[in-house]
Design a protein around this motif. Sequence first.
Motif, PDB file in Angstrom:
ATOM      1  N   THR A  89      15.399 -13.073   1.425  1.00  0.00           N
ATOM      2  CA  THR A  89      16.160 -14.353   0.119  1.00  0.00           C
ATOM      3  C   THR A  89      16.966 -15.061  -0.084  1.00  0.00           C
ATOM      4  O   THR A  89      18.415 -14.425   0.323  1.00  0.00           O
ATOM      5  CB  THR A  89      15.837 -13.601  -0.869  1.00  0.00           C
ATOM      6  N   MET A  90      16.883 -15.790  -1.023  1.00  0.00           N
ATOM      7  CA  MET A  90      18.225 -16.553  -1.108  1.00  0.00           C
ATOM      8  C   MET A  90      19.123 -15.465  -2.220  1.00  0.00           C
ATOM      9  O   MET A  90      20.305 -15.461  -1.795  1.00  0.00           O
ATOM     10  CB  MET A  90      18.122 -17.522  -1.713  1.00  0.00           C
ATOM     11  N   VAL A  91      18.487 -14.104  -2.847  1.00  0.00           N
ATOM     12  CA  VAL A  91      19.511 -13.768  -3.505  1.00  0.00           C
ATOM     13  C   VAL A  91      19.923 -12.897  -2.602  1.00  0.00           C
ATOM     14  O   VAL A  91      21.204 -12.079  -2.714  1.00  0.00           O
ATOM     15  CB  VAL A  91      18.416 -12.417  -4.431  1.00  0.00           C
ATOM     16  N   ASP A  92      19.449 -12.576  -1.830  1.00  0.00           N
ATOM     17  CA  ASP A  92      20.337 -11.732  -0.253  1.00  0.00           C
ATOM     18  C   ASP A  92      21.198 -12.238  -0.131  1.00  0.00           C
ATOM     19  O   ASP A  92      22.497 -11.995   0.429  1.00  0.00           O
ATOM     20  CB  ASP A  92      19.005 -11.014   0.725  1.00  0.00           C
ATOM     21  N   ALA A  93      21.070 -13.449   0.849  1.00  0.00           N
ATOM     22  CA  ALA A  93      21.966 -14.428   0.738  1.00  0.00           C
ATOM     23  C   ALA A  93      23.656 -14.664   0.226  1.00  0.00           C
ATOM     24  O   ALA A  93      24.668 -14.034   0.286  1.00  0.00           O
ATOM     25  CB  ALA A  93      21.663 -15.782   0.904  1.00  0.00           C
ATOM     26  N   VAL A  94      22.768 -14.836  -1.134  1.00  0.00           N
ATOM     27  CA  VAL A  94      24.020 -15.403  -2.030  1.00  0.00           C
ATOM     28  C   VAL A  94      25.243 -14.042  -2.027  1.00  0.00           C
ATOM     29  O   VAL A  94      26.423 -13.738  -2.010  1.00  0.00           O
ATOM     30  CB  VAL A  94      23.859 -15.332  -3.053  1.00  0.00           C
ATOM     31  N   ARG A  95      24.718 -12.766  -2.123  1.00  0.00           N
ATOM     32  CA  ARG A  95      25.085 -11.343  -2.381  1.00  0.00           C
ATOM     33  C   ARG A  95      26.478 -10.656  -0.951  1.00  0.00           C
ATOM     34  O   ARG A  95      26.881 -10.699  -0.973  1.00  0.00           O
ATOM     35  CB  ARG A  95      24.039 -10.297  -2.626  1.00  0.00           C
ATOM     36  N   ALA A  96      25.526 -11.403   0.217  1.00  0.00           N
ATOM     37  CA  ALA A  96      26.101 -11.718   1.874  1.00  0.00           C
ATOM     38  C   ALA A  96      27.571 -11.735   1.587  1.00  0.00           C
ATOM     39  O   ALA A  96      28.436 -11.894   2.549  1.00  0.00           O
ATOM     40  CB  ALA A  96      24.769 -11.400   2.962  1.00  0.00           C
ATOM     41  N   ALA A  97      27.069 -13.418   1.191  1.00  0.00           N
ATOM     42  CA  ALA A  97      27.969 -14.077   0.791  1.00  0.00           C
ATOM     43  C   ALA A  97      29.025 -14.206  -0.257  1.00  0.00           C
ATOM     44  O   ALA A  97      30.378 -13.940   0.045  1.00  0.00           O
ATOM     45  CB  ALA A  97      27.497 -15.702   0.710  1.00  0.00           C
ATOM     46  N   ARG A  98      29.253 -13.759  -1.451  1.00  0.00           N
ATOM     47  CA  ARG A  98      29.727 -13.072  -1.941  1.00  0.00           C
ATOM     48  C   ARG A  98      30.920 -12.026  -1.484  1.00  0.00           C
ATOM     49  O   ARG A  98      32.052 -11.801  -1.717  1.00  0.00           O
ATOM     50  CB  ARG A  98      29.061 -12.402  -3.380  1.00  0.00           C
ATOM     51  N   SER A  99      29.976 -11.030  -1.015  1.00  0.00           N
ATOM     52  CA  SER A  99      30.155  -9.683   0.016  1.00  0.00           C
ATOM     53  C   SER A  99      31.976 -10.421   1.052  1.00  0.00           C
ATOM     54  O   SER A  99      33.123  -9.393   1.345  1.00  0.00           O
ATOM     55  CB  SER A  99      29.799  -8.889   0.589  1.00  0.00           C
ATOM     56  N   MET A 100      32.057 -11.357   1.326  1.00  0.00           N
ATOM     57  CA  MET A 100      32.701 -12.127   2.185  1.00  0.00           C
ATOM     58  C   MET A 100      33.901 -13.177   1.802  1.00  0.00           C
ATOM     59  O   MET A 100      35.311 -13.377   2.267  1.00  0.00           O
ATOM     60  CB  MET A 100      31.949 -13.480   3.616  1.00  0.00           C
ATOM     61  N   ALA A 101      33.667 -13.550   0.381  1.00  0.00           N
ATOM     62  CA  ALA A 101      34.203 -14.902  -0.010  1.00  0.00           C
ATOM     63  C   ALA A 101      35.549 -13.706  -0.935  1.00  0.00           C
ATOM     64  O   ALA A 101      35.674 -12.587  -1.361  1.00  0.00           O
ATOM     65  CB  ALA A 101      33.766 -15.064  -1.063  1.00  0.00           C
ATOM     66  N   ARG A 102      37.005 -14.979  -0.868  1.00  0.00           N
ATOM     67  CA  ARG A 102      37.964 -14.452  -0.959  1.00  0.00           C
ATOM     68  C   ARG A 102      38.314 -15.288  -2.231  1.00  0.00           C
ATOM     69  O   ARG A 102      38.064 -16.515  -1.897  1.00  0.00           O
ATOM     70  CB  ARG A 102      38.873 -14.052  -0.101  1.00  0.00           C
ATOM     71  N   PRO A 103      38.936 -14.886  -3.964  1.00  0.00           N
ATOM     72  CA  PRO A 103      39.615 -15.864  -4.898  1.00  0.00           C
ATOM     73  C   PRO A 103      39.777 -17.072  -3.638  1.00  0.00           C
ATOM     74  O   PRO A 103      40.786 -17.022  -3.231  1.00  0.00           O
ATOM     75  CB  PRO A 103      40.461 -15.089  -5.556  1.00  0.00           C
ATOM     76  N   GLY A 104      39.488 -18.225  -3.757  1.00  0.00           N
ATOM     77  CA  GLY A 104      39.692 -19.464  -3.583  1.00  0.00           C
ATOM     78  C   GLY A 104      39.435 -20.067  -2.824  1.00  0.00           C
ATOM     79  O   GLY A 104      39.036 -21.394  -1.908  1.00  0.00           O
ATOM     80  N   ASP A 105      37.942 -19.920  -2.152  1.00  0.00           N
ATOM     81  CA  ASP A 105      37.242 -19.348  -1.644  1.00  0.00           C
ATOM     82  C   ASP A 105      35.735 -20.280  -2.143  1.00  0.00           C
ATOM     83  O   ASP A 105      35.739 -20.583  -3.322  1.00  0.00           O
ATOM     84  CB  ASP A 105      36.965 -18.836  -0.490  1.00  0.00           C
ATOM     85  N   ALA A 106      35.529 -21.338  -1.360  1.00  0.00           N
ATOM     86  CA  ALA A 106      33.743 -22.289  -1.828  1.00  0.00           C
ATOM     87  C   ALA A 106      32.283 -20.821  -1.365  1.00  0.00           C
ATOM     88  O   ALA A 106      32.772 -21.121   0.616  1.00  0.00           O
ATOM     89  CB  ALA A 106      33.707 -23.374  -1.663  1.00  0.00           C
ATOM     90  N   VAL A 107      31.789 -20.182  -1.950  1.00  0.00           N
ATOM     91  CA  VAL A 107      30.570 -19.910  -1.017  1.00  0.00           C
ATOM     92  C   VAL A 107      29.256 -21.887  -1.092  1.00  0.00           C
ATOM     93  O   VAL A 107      29.161 -21.527  -2.220  1.00  0.00           O
ATOM     94  CB  VAL A 107      29.682 -19.450  -2.036  1.00  0.00           C
ATOM     95  N   LEU A 108      29.592 -22.435  -0.122  1.00  0.00           N
ATOM     96  CA  LEU A 108      28.773 -23.235   0.109  1.00  0.00           C
ATOM     97  C   LEU A 108      27.399 -23.266   0.931  1.00  0.00           C
ATOM     98  O   LEU A 108      27.433 -22.581   1.798  1.00  0.00           O
ATOM     99  CB  LEU A 108      29.511 -24.142   0.971  1.00  0.00           C
ATOM    100  N   LEU A 109      26.419 -23.486   0.323  1.00  0.00           N
ATOM    101  CA  LEU A 109      24.900 -23.777   0.737  1.00  0.00           C
ATOM    102  C   LEU A 109      24.834 -25.227   0.974  1.00  0.00           C
ATOM    103  O   LEU A 109      24.714 -26.142   0.150  1.00  0.00           O
ATOM    104  CB  LEU A 109      23.330 -23.440  -0.625  1.00  0.00           C
ATOM    105  N   ALA A 110      25.156 -25.012   2.221  1.00  0.00           N
ATOM    106  CA  ALA A 110      24.896 -26.079   3.393  1.00  0.00           C
ATOM    107  C   ALA A 110      24.525 -26.650   4.436  1.00  0.00           C
ATOM    108  O   ALA A 110      24.458 -26.395   5.406  1.00  0.00           O
ATOM    109  CB  ALA A 110      26.318 -27.270   3.450  1.00  0.00           C
ATOM    110  N   PRO A 111      22.637 -26.406   4.597  1.00  0.00           N
ATOM    111  CA  PRO A 111      21.887 -26.003   4.975  1.00  0.00           C
ATOM    112  C   PRO A 111      22.187 -25.808   6.828  1.00  0.00           C
ATOM    113  O   PRO A 111      21.627 -25.762   8.212  1.00  0.00           O
ATOM    114  CB  PRO A 111      20.621 -25.433   4.752  1.00  0.00           C
ATOM    115  N   ALA A 112      21.974 -27.291   7.412  1.00  0.00           N
ATOM    116  CA  ALA A 112      22.107 -28.005   8.512  1.00  0.00           C
ATOM    117  C   ALA A 112      20.715 -27.998   9.001  1.00  0.00           C
ATOM    118  O   ALA A 112      20.179 -28.199  10.163  1.00  0.00           O
ATOM    119  CB  ALA A 112      23.172 -27.684   9.899  1.00  0.00           C
ATOM    120  N   ALA A 113      19.940 -27.985   7.607  1.00  0.00           N
ATOM    121  CA  ALA A 113      18.536 -27.181   8.678  1.00  0.00           C
ATOM    122  C   ALA A 113      17.435 -27.737   7.351  1.00  0.00           C
ATOM    123  O   ALA A 113      18.032 -27.857   5.953  1.00  0.00           O
ATOM    124  CB  ALA A 113      18.547 -26.453   8.951  1.00  0.00           C
TER     125      ALA A 113
END
Length: 460
Positions: free
Chosen positions: A401-425
Motif C-alpha cells: 500500500t502507499m502507507v507501506d511505501a511511505v514508511r519504507a521511505a521514512r526509514s531511509m530518509a535523513r534530515p534535509g532529504d525530500a521523500v518524493l512521490l514522482a512515480p515515472a509511471a
Amino acid sequence: MGFLAGRDVLVAGAGVTGRSVVEALLAAGASVTVTDASADRLDALGQLTPGVALVPGLDAPPAGVDLVVTSPGWRPGGPLFTAAAGAGVEVIGEVELAWRMGLELADPPAWLAVTGTNGKTTTVGMLESVLHAAGIDAVACGNVGLPVVDALLAGHRVLAVELSSFQLHWSPSVRPFAGVLLNLAEDHLDWHGGFEEYAAAKAGVLTGEVAVGNADDPVVSRLLSRAPARTRVGFTLGEPAEGQLGVLDGQLVDRAFGPGAVLLGVDEVRPTGPPGVADALAAAALARAHGVPVEAVAAGLRGFRPGAHRAELVAEVGGVVYVNDSKATNPHAAEASLRAHDSVVWIAGGLLKGASVEELVRAQAHRLRGAVLIGADREVIAEALHRRAPSVPLAVLDDATMVDAVRAARSMARPGDAVLLAPAAASMDMFTDYAHRGHAFAEAVRELAVPPRSGGPSRS
C-alpha cells in the motif's frame, strides 16, 4: 451545424467526452448510435441523453453510419476502426469535431493549443490565468477536463486547449492559431507504436499561424524548424535570441513579440524550478502571439497557482519534506521533479507504458538517498537502478500500500532529504488515477506526521 444535420454518426465511448459529443451531435440534427465495452456506462448515458441507440461492444460501424467520433483513448488499430477504414467511413476525435463545428460559426473562437510530454496542464492553466488578466473571455479545455465541444458551444472567445497525443492523432485538420510543443520524451509508445509516431502526433500542434517550441529540446527544435506555420518562435531557459523568449538576469524576457520586453522575475513564477519557468515562457509566448500586453502576462503568471499533485509540499516531518508529484506519470516528468531536490528518497513505480527509465536513473542517481519501488513495473525500475546506480539502497515492495511505501521511505530518509512521490509511471495498476495515488500518498504522510497520543497507561 450544417455538416452534421441528418447524418448517421457512431460515437465510440460513453464516458464524459462521449456524453458531450452525443449532446452536440443531437443538437446539430444528427442521428446517433453509441458503443462502449461497458454496459453500465451505456446505461448511464442513455438515462442522461434519451434518443440515442446504445449498442455494446461494436466491432464495426452499423449500416448507414458515415462518420465515427471516438473518445481519445481508443486505440487506432482496434477492430472497430479497422472495419470503418475498410468501409470508407471517416473516424475523427472530439477535438476534430469541435474544430469542424467552429468553422461553421460566423465568428469562431481563437484556439491557443498546448501539447508536450510534460507540463501541459500547468501551461494551459497559466495561459488561462494570463488571458483572464487581460480581460479576455477564455477557458481552459481539452485534456485538462472540459471537452472542447462544450467550450465551443458555451461561446468563449478564446480556447486554451490542452491536447494529448491521442487527441492530436484523431484531429487531422485542427490548425490552432498558435500552438506550443513543450518537450518530447518517450511516453505512450504502446499506444502509438513507437516514438516517431508519437512525435508526429505531437507535431500537429505546430500547424497553425504561430508555432512555438522548446529551443532547449533537440527533437522539438527539429520539428519546429519544419513546421508550416507562418511564424516560428522558440523559448529557452537561457538568454533568448531574436525571435525567442527566455531568461536574462533573472527575468523572463520576450524578444519575439517585443523589443526585449521584460515580463516578470523568475522568482515570481509558480511552480518554482526550471520546469515551471519553461511552462511560463510557453504560456507567455502563446498569449503574446494573441496580442496580450506585457502587463497582463505578468499579472496572470503572478496570480497562477499550480493544481494539486504537481510538486505539492504535503508536510515536513523530522526535518524531511514530503512532496507529492503524482502527476509525474512518465520518466521525463519524474526526472524534472527529481532535479528540484539535492537529496531524495524516491517513491516510484506503476505502469511504464513502454518507456525506459535508464537515462533518468543514470542522470539523477547522484541525488538518490534511496528508492522505494511499487506497482506493476517496479522490477523494471529496480533493474535500471541495479545497473546504473548499484549503491542506492532499494526497497522493492510486493503487494504494498502507499502507507507501506511511505514508511519504507521514512526509514531511509535523513534530515534535509525530500521523500518524493514522482512515480515515472501511470497509476491504473493500483489506483483509479494519478489524483487517487496522490491523495493516498498525502494521507499516508499525514498519518506519519500525527504524533503518538500521550497520557495513556505506560507499557514496559
